[in-house]
Design an enzyme around this catalytic site. Structure first.
Site, short mmCIF file in Angstrom:
data_model
loop_
_atom_site.label_atom_id
_atom_site.label_comp_id
_atom_site.label_asym_id
_atom_site.label_seq_id
_atom_site.Cartn_x
_atom_site.Cartn_y
_atom_site.Cartn_z
CG HIS A 169 9.06 -4.02 3.62
ND1 HIS A 169 7.72 -4.29 3.48
CD2 HIS A 169 9.49 -4.73 4.70
CE1 HIS A 169 7.35 -5.15 4.42
NE2 HIS A 169 8.40 -5.43 5.17
CD GLU A 172 7.87 -2.64 0.20
OE1 GLU A 172 7.83 -3.88 0.30
OE2 GLU A 172 7.30 -1.87 1.00
CD GLU A 338 1.60 -3.04 0.14
OE1 GLU A 338 2.55 -2.83 -0.66
OE2 GLU A 338 1.74 -3.56 1.25
#
Ligand code: ZN
Length: 383
Positions: A169, A172, A338
């Protein structure tokens, strides 16, 4: 006669996103975010404001409420820079419709972004720096739809096949800041942990899985509008060559360890999501995941295990995600890391929030955690 104020907003640069809606006055600059190709996702912004003659700025992102993760703007502060090196948090409010960002002024040009940017030029510098190391092989796995190289770095000579990928992504950017720290430590010949890991494992590293989305200033998709982290079951050269090419190489090498690095818009924590719900999950796989998380939490106060995504129910994992597909296909330890856009609120930093320097440090600690569990993971111990 006084010069007329002529405020300009621009984003026609590597990774830029944001177009002017109104620029009449420094205290009312209005900008809108442009959606990714595919018209589904938006949240990433990165633009420059000039022409305000150093006056304090109030910038409103008027379509923030159309963002893919609106809760991501709650309790969030934007980052600003005047030298494009240091990015500091600035006062930001979300009223449910607009995101209002205030900058104290003092410079002729101000850059505002959702998180500290990581340009494709910086990616090229990273790749060039790494290939100077004598044990690194740099290979282009193929071309993206925009004709960029999909770069793979390989080093180490051990039997454990370790894959580390980041930035499926593109918005990010913390994922590639993390990569800088990861590669710096792994290629440090004075670091005994890195040297031992390079003896025990062969590392296959894709520092940027989505070069096209990165350069285009997307949040989530590639040039064809594909969300790459939903493409792992049936990737194609037409729509998701990035995943197709990496998966093809994984089939050739096998995978014992896979870490896929991301950022999360909403949760103000670092956490790891595992492949809990894959149909073929074994006790060994579940045990590795617990051990890795606990090791990392002991090593890094910026990591924690209390907050994260709810695990998928047994057998219910979405196999279109990298972590789940890899765990199901190869049976190793596969994880998604994350990092927050906001801050690690278990250990906040009022000036920088979660920042590139902290991403790099976390990467170094992820290496230490891998070292800590290496005896369990070694392929020789396969039953
Ligand atoms: Zn992600």
């Amino acid at each position: 006669m006084l010069a007329l104020v002529s405020i300009r907003v621009s984003s026609a640069f590597d990774g830029g996103n944001g177009e002017a809606v109104q620029t009449d006055s420094p205290d009312d600059v209005r900008v809108r975010i442009v959606k990714d190709v595919g018209d589904r996702f938006m949240q990433w912004f990165y633009f420059r404001v000039t022409g305000h003659a150093g006056a304090p700025l109030t910038v409103r992102i008027v379509n923030a409420h159309e963002g893919s993760y609106r809760a991501g703007y709650e309790g969030y502060r934007a980052v600003a820079s005047t030298d494009r090196k240091q990015w500091v948090r600035v006062p930001t409010e979300y009223d449910g419709t607009q995101l209002t960002i205030r900058h104290p002024g003092g410079a002729d040009a101000v850059w505002l972004a959702y998180f500290a940017p990581f340009s494709m030029e910086r990616h090229a510098d990273l790749i060039a720096r790494c290939q100077q190391h004598p044990s690194v092989t740099l290979e282009s796995l193929g071309h993206t739809l925009d004709g960029q190289d999909l770069d793979l770095l390989r080093f180490g000579e051990g039997p454990l096949q370790a894959w580390v990928i980041a930035r499926q992504h593109p918005g990010e950017t913390m994922a590639e800041h993390w990569m800088e720290g990861f590669l710096a430590r792994m290629l440090d010949d004075a670091d005994p942990v890195a040297r031992r890991l390079r003896e025990a494992a062969t590392f296959h590293v894709v520092p940027n899985m989505n070069p096209d989305g990165s350069r285009r200033g997307h949040l989530r998709t590639n040039a064809a509008g594909e969300n790459l982290n939903r493409a792992w079951m049936e990737p194609s050269m037409e729509k998701s060559p990035e995943v197709y090419l990496v998966r093809q190489r994984m089939e050739a090498t096998g995978v014992h360890f896979c870490l896929d690095v991301h950022g999360d818009e909403e949760l103000p924590f670092n956490f790891i999501a595992g492949a809990d719900g894959v149909p073929s999950l074994t006790e060994r796989q579940a045990g590795w995941l617990t051990e890795y998380r606990s090791a990392l939490a002991r090593i890094s106060p910026d990591f924690q295990t209390q907050h994260g995504y709810a695990p998928a129910a047994p057998g219910q994992a979405n196999l279109r995600l990298c972590t789940n597909w890899v765990a199901e296909r190869f049976g190793g330890l596969a994880m998604t890391l994350e990092q927050p856009f906001k801050d690690a609120s278990n250990h906040p930093d009022p000036v920088f929030g979660w920042s590139p320097a902290r991403c790099r440090n976390l990467a170094s600690d992820c290496i230490a955690a891998l070292w800590a569990i290496l005896p369990e993971l070694a392929p020789e111990s396969d039953a």
